[in-house]
Write a protein that holds these residues in place. Sequence first.
Motif, mmCIF file in Angstrom:
data_model
loop_
_atom_site.group_PDB
_atom_site.id
_atom_site.type_symbol
_atom_site.label_atom_id
_atom_site.label_comp_id
_atom_site.label_asym_id
_atom_site.label_seq_id
_atom_site.Cartn_x
_atom_site.Cartn_y
_atom_site.Cartn_z
ATOM 1 N N THR A 59 -24.218 -7.318 -10.854
ATOM 2 C CA THR A 59 -24.683 -6.131 -11.576
ATOM 3 C C THR A 59 -25.079 -6.411 -13.021
ATOM 4 N N SER A 60 -24.722 -7.554 -13.552
ATOM 5 C CA SER A 60 -25.107 -7.882 -14.923
ATOM 6 C C SER A 60 -26.506 -8.497 -14.994
ATOM 7 N N MET A 61 -27.102 -8.820 -13.856
ATOM 8 C CA MET A 61 -28.402 -9.487 -13.859
ATOM 9 C C MET A 61 -29.563 -8.499 -13.846
ATOM 10 N N THR A 62 -30.624 -8.919 -14.528
ATOM 11 C CA THR A 62 -31.883 -8.165 -14.574
ATOM 12 C C THR A 62 -32.973 -9.018 -13.931
ATOM 13 N N GLY A 63 -34.162 -8.463 -13.837
ATOM 14 C CA GLY A 63 -35.299 -9.236 -13.341
ATOM 15 C C GLY A 63 -35.569 -10.454 -14.197
ATOM 16 N N SER A 64 -35.375 -10.333 -15.507
ATOM 17 C CA SER A 64 -35.565 -11.476 -16.417
ATOM 18 C C SER A 64 -34.569 -12.585 -16.118
ATOM 19 N N ASP A 65 -33.331 -12.186 -15.833
ATOM 20 C CA ASP A 65 -32.312 -13.186 -15.492
ATOM 21 C C ASP A 65 -32.677 -13.919 -14.203
ATOM 22 N N LEU A 66 -33.174 -13.175 -13.224
ATOM 23 C CA LEU A 66 -33.594 -13.805 -11.974
ATOM 24 C C LEU A 66 -34.737 -14.784 -12.231
ATOM 25 N N ALA A 67 -35.690 -14.390 -13.065
ATOM 26 C CA ALA A 67 -36.808 -15.284 -13.400
ATOM 27 C C ALA A 67 -36.301 -16.553 -14.078
ATOM 28 N N ASP A 68 -35.278 -16.413 -14.926
ATOM 29 C CA ASP A 68 -34.704 -17.580 -15.606
ATOM 30 C C ASP A 68 -34.180 -18.620 -14.629
ATOM 31 N N ILE A 69 -33.700 -18.170 -13.465
ATOM 32 C CA ILE A 69 -33.157 -19.127 -12.484
ATOM 33 C C ILE A 69 -34.145 -19.415 -11.357
ATOM 34 N N GLY A 70 -35.415 -19.028 -11.570
ATOM 35 C CA GLY A 70 -36.460 -19.393 -10.632
ATOM 36 C C GLY A 70 -36.699 -18.421 -9.486
ATOM 37 N N VAL A 71 -36.137 -17.233 -9.564
ATOM 38 C CA VAL A 71 -36.360 -16.229 -8.521
ATOM 39 C C VAL A 71 -37.480 -15.315 -9.010
ATOM 40 N N ALA A 72 -38.592 -15.279 -8.274
ATOM 41 C CA ALA A 72 -39.766 -14.516 -8.687
ATOM 42 C C ALA A 72 -39.650 -13.027 -8.367
ATOM 43 N N ALA A 73 -38.703 -12.639 -7.532
ATOM 44 C CA ALA A 73 -38.559 -11.240 -7.119
ATOM 45 C C ALA A 73 -37.865 -10.423 -8.203
ATOM 46 N N ASP A 74 -38.108 -9.090 -8.175
ATOM 47 C CA ASP A 74 -37.319 -8.217 -9.043
ATOM 48 C C ASP A 74 -35.946 -8.020 -8.394
#
Length: 190
Positions: free
Chosen positions: A78-93
Amino acid sequence: MPQQRAPSALVTLPAPQPGPSPPLPLPTPRPRPTHAVAVLGASMVTVHGMGGTGIMSAAVAAAREFPRLRVLALTVVTSMTGSDLADIGVAADTEEQVLRLARLAVGAGCDGVIASPREAGVLRGLLGPDRLIVTPGVVLEPEGAVGGHARPGTPRAAFAAGASHVVVGRSVTRAADPVAASRRVRAAAG
């Protein structure tokens, strides 16, 4: 028509721990962790959805000898955002990633998923009425302190959206009257 489960409210009360925090467990394809928590009487065990189908399937297989143990796949914390996912290489929201991991969890045989209250509605639509949806990131006041949750929600909103369980921490433990706060969570469960 499948029987609807009555929602449950879970309140987590963290015990104070002296010294440094223990290291976080790494996902493992071995069934030992699942077996260990089942022997201790746990009713639910969490596996990391991003660990993949192999890890989730291994946990499900290990839980078979314990009929009351439910295996839940953690989707996106729950602490992750779309930006956080992008930081770890996940392109999805976040919603897209939560749904992707939920589909994998169903394919692996998991009993449900863990996701934020904001995804509970779309997950209920995807998973149907019988799978568990456990929602951490629950706060008592929508405008209150969110405690590091990027995607919070109230107990009432989480249950209305389809959550089967809510996990409430700081909203209760840091409340001026924790008993009254616990009662508010329970009342939201219906």
